[in-house]
Design a protein around this motif. Structure first.
Motif: not given
Length: 191
Positions: A4-16, A66-71
Motif C-alpha cells: 500500500t505503500f504503493a504510494g511508492l510506485a508513484l515516483g517511479s511511475l512518473m517517469a512514464l 526513468p531509471e533515475s526516478s525515486a519515490v
C-alpha cells in the motif's frame, strides 16, 4: 496494508509520463487525490477491503532517465480503516500491524524498469511491522498536466501482492487469506 505503500510506485511511475526534465512532486493526500487500499480474502467466501487514511510521500522523475526516478512514502499504520471499529482495533494489535511497536511503515524505491510505454515495475524496500523486504509494484501512468490552480500534476496507479508471513504477521486467517493485495492511486503536485 503493505505495499500500500504503493504510494511508492508513484515516483517511479512518473517517469512514464514523458516530461522533458526531472521534477519533484509531493503526493496530494490533502485533496484526497491519493489512496492506499488493501483487499484480503475473508475465509475464502468474500473480501475485506480497507485503506490507510494517513500517509505522506514525494517522488522525483525524469522521462529521459526513468531509471533515475525515486519515490518515498511513509504510512501511519494506526490509520488503518476497514470500516469496522473492532476489526480495526484487531488490525492495530500485535496479531497484525503491531502499531504500538511499529507506528510507521515506509517504502523507498530502489529501481524502475519500464515494461511498456506507460507501465513499469517499481522495485523498492518496504518496511512493515519492523521487517524490511524488497517488493515490486506493477505501476501504470494515468496522466499529467496543468491543474485549475496554476499547478502541474501527474498521476499513477499500482498494485502488488504481499504475503503476510514475510512481514512477521503470523496470525493464521486460513489458506485463502495468506496474501493481501495493495491497490494504490497517487496524484502528485509538482514543486
Amino acid at each position: 496494508m503493505k505495499k500500500t505503500f504503493a504510494g511508492l510506485a508513484l515516483g517511479s511511475l512518473m517517469a512514464l509520463s514523458g516530461a522533458l526534465q526531472a521534477a519533484d512532486y509531493v503526493i496530494d493526500k490533502e485533496g484526497q487525490h491519493a489512496s492506499i487500499n488493501f483487499k484480503i480474502s475473508h475465509l475464502g467466501y468474500s473480501f475485506v477491503y480497507g485503506r490507510f487514511n494517513d500517509f505522506s510521500g514525494n517522488f522525483s522523475w525524469d522521462a529521459d532517465k526513468p531509471e533515475s526516478s525515486a519515490v518515498n512514502v511513509s504510512i501511519n499504520t494506526d490509520s488503518v480503516d476497514s470500516n469496522h471499529a473492532e476489526r480495526d482495533k484487531h488490525l492495530r494489535s500485535d496479531d497484525f500491524l503491531n502499531v504500538a511497536e511499529h507506528p510507521t511503515a515506509t517504502f523507498e524505491s530502489t529501481g524502475v524498469e519500464m515494461t511498456g510505454d506507460d507501465t513499469a515495475n517499481v522495485t523498492g524496500n518496504l518496511t512493515l511491522n519492523g521487517v524490511t523486504k524488497p517488493v515490486v509494484l506493477d505501476a501504470k501512468f494515468i496522466g499529467e498536466g496543468d491543474d485549475p490552480w496554476g499547478g502541474y500534476r501527474a498521476g499513477f496507479s499500482g498494485t502488488t501482492t504481499l504475503t503476510l508471513k514475510d512481514f512477521d504477521i503470523s496470525r493464521d486467517l486460513g489458506p485463502a487469506a495468506q496474501d493481501v493485495e495493495l491497490i494504490i492511486t497517487v496524484e502528485g503536485v509538482r514543486q
